[in-house]
Motif scaffolding. Structure first.
Motif, short mmCIF file in Angstrom:
data_model
loop_
_atom_site.label_atom_id
_atom_site.label_comp_id
_atom_site.label_asym_id
_atom_site.label_seq_id
_atom_site.Cartn_x
_atom_site.Cartn_y
_atom_site.Cartn_z
N GLN A 137 -26.42 -15.26 3.64
CA GLN A 137 -25.30 -15.46 4.55
C GLN A 137 -24.43 -14.83 4.12
O GLN A 137 -24.12 -15.02 2.64
CB GLN A 137 -25.30 -17.16 4.69
N VAL A 138 -23.43 -14.21 4.64
CA VAL A 138 -22.17 -13.74 4.29
C VAL A 138 -20.83 -14.22 4.80
O VAL A 138 -20.92 -14.66 6.14
CB VAL A 138 -22.04 -12.16 4.86
N SER A 148 -20.08 -11.56 11.10
CA SER A 148 -21.21 -10.81 11.97
C SER A 148 -21.18 -9.43 11.85
O SER A 148 -20.24 -8.80 11.47
CB SER A 148 -21.21 -11.41 13.32
N GLY A 149 -22.32 -8.76 12.02
CA GLY A 149 -22.12 -7.42 12.04
C GLY A 149 -22.06 -6.57 10.67
O GLY A 149 -21.70 -5.41 10.72
N ASP A 176 -24.11 -13.82 14.53
CA ASP A 176 -22.88 -14.57 14.80
C ASP A 176 -22.50 -15.57 13.66
O ASP A 176 -21.42 -15.97 13.40
CB ASP A 176 -22.69 -15.30 16.19
N GLU A 177 -23.60 -16.15 13.22
CA GLU A 177 -23.38 -17.25 11.90
C GLU A 177 -23.41 -16.73 10.75
O GLU A 177 -23.28 -17.27 9.75
CB GLU A 177 -24.67 -18.19 12.03
N ILE A 228 -25.47 -17.57 -0.43
CA ILE A 228 -24.16 -17.16 0.30
C ILE A 228 -23.13 -16.23 -0.42
O ILE A 228 -23.12 -16.48 -1.81
CB ILE A 228 -23.46 -18.41 0.40
N ILE A 229 -23.08 -15.15 -0.05
CA ILE A 229 -22.20 -14.02 -0.70
C ILE A 229 -20.84 -13.87 -0.02
O ILE A 229 -20.90 -14.22 1.44
CB ILE A 229 -22.77 -12.69 -0.93
N ARG A 230 -19.85 -13.65 -0.76
CA ARG A 230 -18.46 -13.69 0.14
C ARG A 230 -17.83 -12.37 -0.08
O ARG A 230 -17.67 -11.71 -1.04
CB ARG A 230 -17.64 -14.92 -0.54
N MET A 231 -17.47 -11.86 1.29
CA MET A 231 -16.85 -10.47 1.02
C MET A 231 -15.35 -10.44 1.12
O MET A 231 -14.75 -11.28 1.31
CB MET A 231 -17.27 -9.89 2.73
#
Length: 275
Positions: A137-138, A148-149, A176-177, A228-231
């Protein structure tokens, strides 16, 4: 009585109707599974040609961007023959004892209502298919909202300075999630990178937003708990040209991604400007 009959006939003949083409086609093209060559989930094959037939006439939607192979050991040519997508090996070789997934990531649509869908064709060059399924998850580092994308790549090695010309071994796009799902991959550890692939080269570039887990992760086989990784935006250390324009009549203007340091010099490659 005669006048009344004529009036009714006159008005009935003058009514305008609408001719319709029937119900709107909301169904994406479907694969005729019995006609796929070689069959889906085949083992011990190294196909030079893959034929995927559909139940209606189709056309491509950005095939160069949307037809992908994981692991990316080969590049494929593509064409449409009647109602079938025909894929042939353009370069590279299938590795031994490897499970491959060919993604038609919204690359195929019908010719009427332009529906499309994500299609995956899976086979193995060995005796069995790799069975690991997992997800990543991003989220946005500042808002905490899913994104998303975004391309999520699973790498077998750590990238130098968070950027590299190396393609991921496996990759997927977030929904989308903000979740990217992986399947048919090897049960092993990976370095996880997510990035906004602005130039669609399937690599993490210095100017692209990214999310990184530098430590290798042993991916789980369930979807209950996912990494979970955070952009966030990249550090503006690299110097890149962000605009290049000629302003009439004699001015040439270049702008850069950050202020120039005092000891930095700019040199033009030949042929150099005369003035």
């Amino acid at each position: 009585i005669v006048f009344g009959i004529c009036s009714v006939l006159l008005f009935s003949c003058g009514q305008v109707g609408t001719i319709t083409g029937g119900d709107v086609d909301n169904t994406a093209p479907r694969i005729i599974e019995d006609g796929v060559i070689p069959p889906m989930e085949s083992t011990n094959i190294s196909p030079q040609e893959i034929i995927i037939p559909f139940d209606e006439f189709i056309e491509f939607n950005k095939p160069a961007e949307n037809i992908r192979v994981t692991p990316a050991d080969v590049k494929l040519d593509y064409k449409i023959t009647k109602k079938s997508v025909v894929l042939t090996v353009k370069s590279g070789e299938w590795a031994k004892n490897t499970t491959y997934t060919v993604y038609l990531n919204r690359a195929v649509k019908d010719i009427t209502e332009a529906n499309d869908s994500i299609i995956a064709y899976v086979f193995s060059t060995g005796d069995f298919l790799d069975s690991l399924k997992t997800a990543v998850q991003v989220e946005d580092a500042y808002s905490g909202k899913p994104i998303s994308g975004v391309t999520v790549g699973l790498f077998t090695q750590k990238l130098v300075n968070d950027t590299s010309k190396v393609e991921p071994r496996y990759y997927a796009s977030t929904n989308d999630e903000g979740i990217a799902f992986f399947q048919y991959i090897k049960d092993t550890s990976f370095f996880i990178y997510a990035f906004e692939d602005d130039n669609l080269n399937n690599r993490l570039d210095a100017t692209e937003k990214r999310a990184v887990l530098n430590s290798p992760v042993l991916l789980d086989t369930t979807f209950e708990i996912v990494p979970i990784i955070r952009m966030m935006a990249p550090e503006a250390n690299g110097l890149t040209i962000v605009s290049n324009e000629v302003i009439p009549t004699t001015t040439w203007c270049l702008s850069f991604s950050r202020p120039l340091d005092v000891d930095e010099n700019i040199a033009f490659l030949s042929p150099t400007p005369s003035h």
